[in-house]
Design an enzyme around this catalytic site. Sequence first.
Site, PDB file in Angstrom:
ATOM      1  N   SER A 238     112.327  34.977 135.395  1.00  0.00           N
ATOM      2  CA  SER A 238     112.049  33.538 135.278  1.00  0.00           C
ATOM      3  C   SER A 238     111.511  32.978 136.599  1.00  0.00           C
ATOM      4  CB  SER A 238     113.322  32.789 134.874  1.00  0.00           C
ATOM      5  OG  SER A 238     113.647  33.126 133.544  1.00  0.00           O
TER       6      SER A 238
ATOM      7  N   GLU B  34     109.349  41.749 132.081  1.00  0.00           N
ATOM      8  CA  GLU B  34     107.965  41.241 132.058  1.00  0.00           C
ATOM      9  C   GLU B  34     107.812  40.021 132.976  1.00  0.00           C
ATOM     10  OE1 GLU B  34     105.664  41.681 128.561  1.00  0.00           O
ATOM     11  OE2 GLU B  34     106.967  43.241 127.790  1.00  0.00           O
TER      12      GLU B  34
ATOM     13  N   GLY C  95     109.756  46.144 141.858  1.00  0.00           N
ATOM     14  CA  GLY C  95     110.008  45.407 140.614  1.00  0.00           C
ATOM     15  C   GLY C  95     109.133  44.170 140.608  1.00  0.00           C
TER      16      GLY C  95
ATOM     17  N   GLY D  95     137.002  32.151 119.195  1.00  0.00           N
ATOM     18  CA  GLY D  95     137.427  33.528 119.497  1.00  0.00           C
ATOM     19  C   GLY D  95     136.647  34.552 118.684  1.00  0.00           C
TER      20      GLY D  95
ATOM     21  N   HIS E 266     131.592  29.545 117.781  1.00  0.00           N
ATOM     22  CA  HIS E 266     132.307  30.513 116.926  1.00  0.00           C
ATOM     23  C   HIS E 266     133.743  30.725 117.419  1.00  0.00           C
ATOM     24  CE1 HIS E 266     128.419  31.605 115.155  1.00  0.00           C
ATOM     25  NE2 HIS E 266     129.031  32.434 114.331  1.00  0.00           N
TER      26      HIS E 266
HETATM   27  C1  FAD Z   1     115.720  46.709 129.808  1.00  0.00           C
HETATM   28  C2  FAD Z   1     114.535  46.680 130.687  1.00  0.00           C
HETATM   29  C3  FAD Z   1     113.289  47.051 130.193  1.00  0.00           C
HETATM   30  C4  FAD Z   1     112.158  47.044 131.026  1.00  0.00           C
HETATM   31  N1  FAD Z   1     110.945  47.493 130.536  1.00  0.00           N
HETATM   32  C5  FAD Z   1     109.914  47.703 131.420  1.00  0.00           C
HETATM   33  C6  FAD Z   1     108.718  48.360 130.996  1.00  0.00           C
HETATM   34  O1  FAD Z   1     108.558  48.713 129.814  1.00  0.00           O
HETATM   35  N2  FAD Z   1     107.759  48.606 131.920  1.00  0.00           N
HETATM   36  C7  FAD Z   1     107.879  48.238 133.218  1.00  0.00           C
HETATM   37  O2  FAD Z   1     106.975  48.505 133.990  1.00  0.00           O
HETATM   38  N3  FAD Z   1     109.002  47.600 133.655  1.00  0.00           N
HETATM   39  C8  FAD Z   1     110.024  47.327 132.787  1.00  0.00           C
HETATM   40  N4  FAD Z   1     111.183  46.723 133.231  1.00  0.00           N
HETATM   41  C9  FAD Z   1     111.287  46.290 134.618  1.00  0.00           C
HETATM   42  C10 FAD Z   1     111.350  44.788 134.780  1.00  0.00           C
HETATM   43  O3  FAD Z   1     110.095  44.224 134.523  1.00  0.00           O
HETATM   44  C11 FAD Z   1     111.895  44.486 136.185  1.00  0.00           C
HETATM   45  O4  FAD Z   1     113.268  44.830 136.172  1.00  0.00           O
HETATM   46  C12 FAD Z   1     111.709  43.055 136.603  1.00  0.00           C
HETATM   47  O5  FAD Z   1     110.343  42.774 136.786  1.00  0.00           O
HETATM   48  C13 FAD Z   1     112.466  42.686 137.869  1.00  0.00           C
HETATM   49  O6  FAD Z   1     112.302  43.654 138.859  1.00  0.00           O
HETATM   50  P1  FAD Z   1     113.592  44.257 139.602  1.00  0.00           P
HETATM   51  O7  FAD Z   1     114.533  44.704 138.543  1.00  0.00           O
HETATM   52  O8  FAD Z   1     113.159  45.275 140.590  1.00  0.00           O
HETATM   53  O9  FAD Z   1     114.240  43.031 140.341  1.00  0.00           O
HETATM   54  P2  FAD Z   1     113.879  42.493 141.811  1.00  0.00           P
HETATM   55  O10 FAD Z   1     112.402  42.408 141.972  1.00  0.00           O
HETATM   56  O11 FAD Z   1     114.643  43.281 142.809  1.00  0.00           O
HETATM   57  O12 FAD Z   1     114.462  41.027 141.718  1.00  0.00           O
HETATM   58  C14 FAD Z   1     115.842  40.705 141.880  1.00  0.00           C
HETATM   59  C15 FAD Z   1     115.967  39.180 141.898  1.00  0.00           C
HETATM   60  O13 FAD Z   1     115.217  38.652 143.011  1.00  0.00           O
HETATM   61  C16 FAD Z   1     114.286  37.707 142.536  1.00  0.00           C
HETATM   62  N5  FAD Z   1     113.078  37.747 143.363  1.00  0.00           N
HETATM   63  C17 FAD Z   1     112.364  38.841 143.737  1.00  0.00           C
HETATM   64  N6  FAD Z   1     111.313  38.461 144.476  1.00  0.00           N
HETATM   65  C18 FAD Z   1     111.341  37.125 144.565  1.00  0.00           C
HETATM   66  C19 FAD Z   1     110.532  36.134 145.194  1.00  0.00           C
HETATM   67  N7  FAD Z   1     109.441  36.464 145.881  1.00  0.00           N
HETATM   68  N8  FAD Z   1     110.880  34.842 145.071  1.00  0.00           N
HETATM   69  C20 FAD Z   1     111.956  34.479 144.362  1.00  0.00           C
HETATM   70  N9  FAD Z   1     112.776  35.358 143.743  1.00  0.00           N
HETATM   71  C21 FAD Z   1     112.471  36.655 143.847  1.00  0.00           C
HETATM   72  C22 FAD Z   1     113.994  38.095 141.097  1.00  0.00           C
HETATM   73  O14 FAD Z   1     113.474  37.004 140.355  1.00  0.00           O
HETATM   74  C23 FAD Z   1     115.380  38.522 140.648  1.00  0.00           C
HETATM   75  O15 FAD Z   1     116.144  37.398 140.299  1.00  0.00           O
HETATM   76  C24 FAD Z   1     112.297  46.655 132.386  1.00  0.00           C
HETATM   77  C25 FAD Z   1     113.540  46.262 132.863  1.00  0.00           C
HETATM   78  C26 FAD Z   1     114.654  46.287 132.056  1.00  0.00           C
HETATM   79  C27 FAD Z   1     115.998  45.922 132.638  1.00  0.00           C
END
Ligand code: FAD
Length: 388
Positions: free
Chosen positions: A375, A372, A131, A349, A347
């Site tokens: 934060s 994308e 991710g 309840g 708003h």
């Molecule tokens: C509804 C939805 C639509 C999406 N659409 C797309 C899409 O069209 N194409 C695509 O490719 N992806 C898509 N995504 C994927 C999305 O971009 C990822 O979910 C996101 O980048 C986070 O990756 P993860 O879910 O694996 O979380 P993780 O990487 O497992 O992160 C979990 C937590 O750990 C934190 N974390 C991880 N590494 C670090 C670090 N080094 N330092 C500090 N904090 C860290 C993260 O910030 C987060 O808070 C989508 C996701 C959702 C839920």
Amino acid sequence: MDFTLSKEHEMARSLFREFAEKEVKPLAIEVDETEEFPKETVAKMAKAGFMGIPIPKEYGGQGCDVLTYAICVEELAKVCGTTAVIVSAHTSLCCDPILTYGTEEQKQKYLPDLASGKKIGAFGLTEPGAGTDAQGQQTKAVLEGDEWVLNGSKIFITNGKEADVYVIFAITGMIEKRGRMTKEISAFIVEKGTPGFTFGTKEKKMGIRGSSTYELIFTDCRIPKENMLGQQGKGFGIAMHTLDGGRIGIAAQALGIGEGALDRTIAYVQERKQFGRAIGAFQNTQFQLADMATKAQAAQYMVYKAACTKDQYTKDHKTSYNVEAAMAKLYAAEMAMEVTTKAVQLHGGYGYTREYEVERMMRDAKITEIYEGTSEVQRMVISANLLK
Ligand SMILES: Cc1cc2nc3c(=O)[nH]c(=O)nc-3n(C[C@H](O)[C@H](O)[C@H](O)COP(=O)(O)OP(=O)(O)OC[C@H]3O[C@@H](n4cnc5c(N)ncnc54)[C@H](O)[C@@H]3O)c2cc1C
């Protein structure tokens, strides 16, 4: 410096707003409840030219700037976060990399249908194990004769299954970098219907429920050699550059969600009476509204600035906009979360019921802090620039 929008931008905004009010708002509750992709609305947006706003006219687009596109996403998000992200993922994550990195042949082949909305686009980077650490991906592409053979899977793909054209990232080998073997990542264009390309689970989500989020599965999926996007081994850079632009779209989505919730709250507190007066007469309410409006305004300037900086890049291919995009997304997403949470509170309840749309906006806002690049990732991009 000029803080006023041009006449063209104002006209475009009125057009987007009218469409959003007339075509999108009446269906927003239903789209959320049924979790169904709003196909008919997308067809109407295609007809109105919303699916190719920043695509040059020579490739069938509207030839408008990034700011116009951001205003479109903002106006749609004011009434429906789902509809906004459909446009954003299609434009920023699929059309843009093809426009930026595609060969003339690829642009001619794919962009006109994408820009007209005849076809929808998506972007597949994320995997179950990759991710935030996008380099941890496992999907592989092996060259066999004139074809690349893809094996692996992607998750959480926006516009999944509904889209016809997918920009996909895969490992094409191992290369030595500073004495260490690292993955060589490349980008590809993969069309729906290619044998070996199927869809897995549809995600059940907290918000943006009408947006179709799917798993993509590649099993010996053969695509023509010429479907590689950009140079071999440049895929990671392509993904990161694409996401810089995509973040402006998500920032605009977050901005619209926050503004939409604020508008509804202003109307509500003037109507709702307690203790014999409108709740808007209480100073707590007024101060909350003042904070909400100030933050939404700050977010708007940041989003527009990022869009204008990307416009400058489109002209000179030099100006970098990654920090502006990261700051805009970070701030707008956090603003959207804060403003929608306060909107629900004001708003009372009723805000917790599905009849008043602020609860949907609060659910939709949350994802803007995650996709994308979370934060935390935006903070990494911003701080890396400060400390370089
Ligand atoms: C509804 C939805 C639509 C999406 N659409 C797309 C899409 O069209 N194409 C695509 O490719 N992806 C898509 N995504 C994927 C999305 O971009 C990822 O979910 C996101 O980048 C986070 O990756 P993860 O879910 O694996 O979380 P993780 O990487 O497992 O992160 C979990 C937590 O750990 C934190 N974390 C991880 N590494 C670090 C670090 N080094 N330092 C500090 N904090 C860290 C993260 O910030 C987060 O808070 C989508 C996701 C959702 C839920």
